[in-house]
Design a protein around this motif. Structure first.
Motif, PDB file in Angstrom:
ATOM      1  N   THR A 155       6.663  17.175  20.476  1.00  0.00           N
ATOM      2  CA  THR A 155       7.910  16.415  20.633  1.00  0.00           C
ATOM      3  C   THR A 155       7.096  15.432  21.312  1.00  0.00           C
ATOM      4  N   GLN A 158       5.538  12.940  19.237  1.00  0.00           N
ATOM      5  CA  GLN A 158       6.468  12.500  18.065  1.00  0.00           C
ATOM      6  C   GLN A 158       6.993  11.023  19.009  1.00  0.00           C
ATOM      7  N   ASN A 159       7.478  11.107  20.159  1.00  0.00           N
ATOM      8  CA  ASN A 159       8.340  10.256  20.687  1.00  0.00           C
ATOM      9  C   ASN A 159       6.332   9.137  21.031  1.00  0.00           C
ATOM     10  N   GLN A 161       4.288   7.991  19.492  1.00  0.00           N
ATOM     11  CA  GLN A 161       4.178   7.238  18.727  1.00  0.00           C
ATOM     12  C   GLN A 161       4.968   6.320  18.497  1.00  0.00           C
ATOM     13  N   THR A 162       6.068   6.461  19.028  1.00  0.00           N
ATOM     14  CA  THR A 162       6.759   5.327  18.634  1.00  0.00           C
ATOM     15  C   THR A 162       5.958   3.483  19.488  1.00  0.00           C
ATOM     16  N   SER A 272      11.971  12.424  19.056  1.00  0.00           N
ATOM     17  CA  SER A 272      10.955  12.994  18.667  1.00  0.00           C
ATOM     18  C   SER A 272      10.908  13.203  17.211  1.00  0.00           C
ATOM     19  N   GLY A 273      12.640  13.482  16.789  1.00  0.00           N
ATOM     20  CA  GLY A 273      12.309  12.799  14.725  1.00  0.00           C
ATOM     21  C   GLY A 273      13.201  14.590  14.137  1.00  0.00           C
TER      22      GLY A 273
END
Length: 276
Positions: A155, A158-159, A161-162, A272-273
């Motif tokens: 989780t 994913q965050n 990486q933005t 997180s996608g």
């Protein structure tokens, strides 16, 4: 067209209302039962409202077992495991999201694969390991297995990486170390996801039953609140009215926390996608 849209909106609200009622019903039944007398709690057909509202059940429930000690144990274990999981998850997520090292993708896939293994399958290996370390019936047994979570790592990764790589390179150009960039830039920018992970961990740790019951079998003074609810079930039967009263008190803090901070869970999961 407008009439069709209005009908669709009405149907949507009806479905959502029915879904909400289905979700609320168990909580309502728990609270209603906690206010009934013993015979009424097991009467057939059941009564939806107590005939006599017995708020004294809550006082009797608290006297049935040392719930003050269980409460302190739950607070301690939940706090330590949450802090430990956040620390390890933030470090791992940052490494997988921003650092470059050999085998990173393969290692991350292997970690994700472990999410398909039911947690119950790890109960015996974890117990055997902690038993060999002489840690069963100690606070360490309640804490060590929950210092890491692949779900939390995924989780947060994913965050993270933005966050634009340009910020990372700019920080490195200014002489910042990876450690400084992590805590001064990444963590503040990932606040919503971190809070979401924290809340989910707090709720999961607070409500944990199976593992605390197993590793505190010979140390009742170390038991947490969910395990303490066993005090209402004996060979003579279950005191459902007292059990529901104690369950209400155990669940209430988590309900309040969730209601106050639910927006962070939604924001964190959406960023997180994750879907579904």
């Amino acid at each position: 067209m407008a009439r069709t849209k209005r009908i669709q909106t009405i149907l949507l609200y009806v479905i959502l209302t029915l879904g909400a009622l289905v979700m609320i019903l168990p909580f309502y039944w728990m609270v209603a039962t906690s206010l009934k007398s013993g015979p009424e709690a097991i009467s057939v057909p059941p009564t939806w409202l107590p005939r006599n509202w017995l708020f004294s059940n809550y006082g009797q429930a608290l006297e049935k077992a040392p719930f003050g000690r269980y409460f302190l144990n739950s607070v301690f274990v939940t706090t330590v495991t949450t802090a430990g999981e956040l620390f390890t998850s933030i470090l791992a997520a940052y490494a997988f999201a921003k650092l470059k090292f050999w085998g990173k993708d393969i290692l991350f896939l292997l970690l994700l694969a472990t999410m398909m293994v039911p947690g119950e399958l790890m109960t015996i290996p974890n117990f055997v390991t902690l038993s060999s370390w002489k840690l069963v019936n100690t606070y360490w047994a309640l804490i060590i297995p929950w210092f890491a979570s692949v779900f939390s790592v995924f989780t947060l990764k994913q965050n993270i990486q933005t966050i634009p790589d340009e910020l990372y390179y700019a920080a490195k150009t200014d002489g910042a170390s990876d450690w400084q960039f992590l805590w001064e830039m990444v963590v503040p920018l990932s606040k919503s996801s971190i809070i979401a992970v924290m809340i989910l961990k707090v709720i999961g740790s607070w409500n944990s039953f199976l593992w605390p019951m197993i590793v505190t079998n010979s140390a009742p003074e170390l038991r947490t609140l969910p395990v303490g609810l066993q005090a209402f079930t004996t060979e003579a039967g279950t005191q459902f009215e007292l059990l529901m009263a104690a369950s209400t008190l155990v669940i209430l803090p988590m309900v309040i926390i969730y209601l106050l901070l639910q927006k962070y869970i939604i924001q964190g999961i959406s960023r997180s996608g994750l879907k579904g």
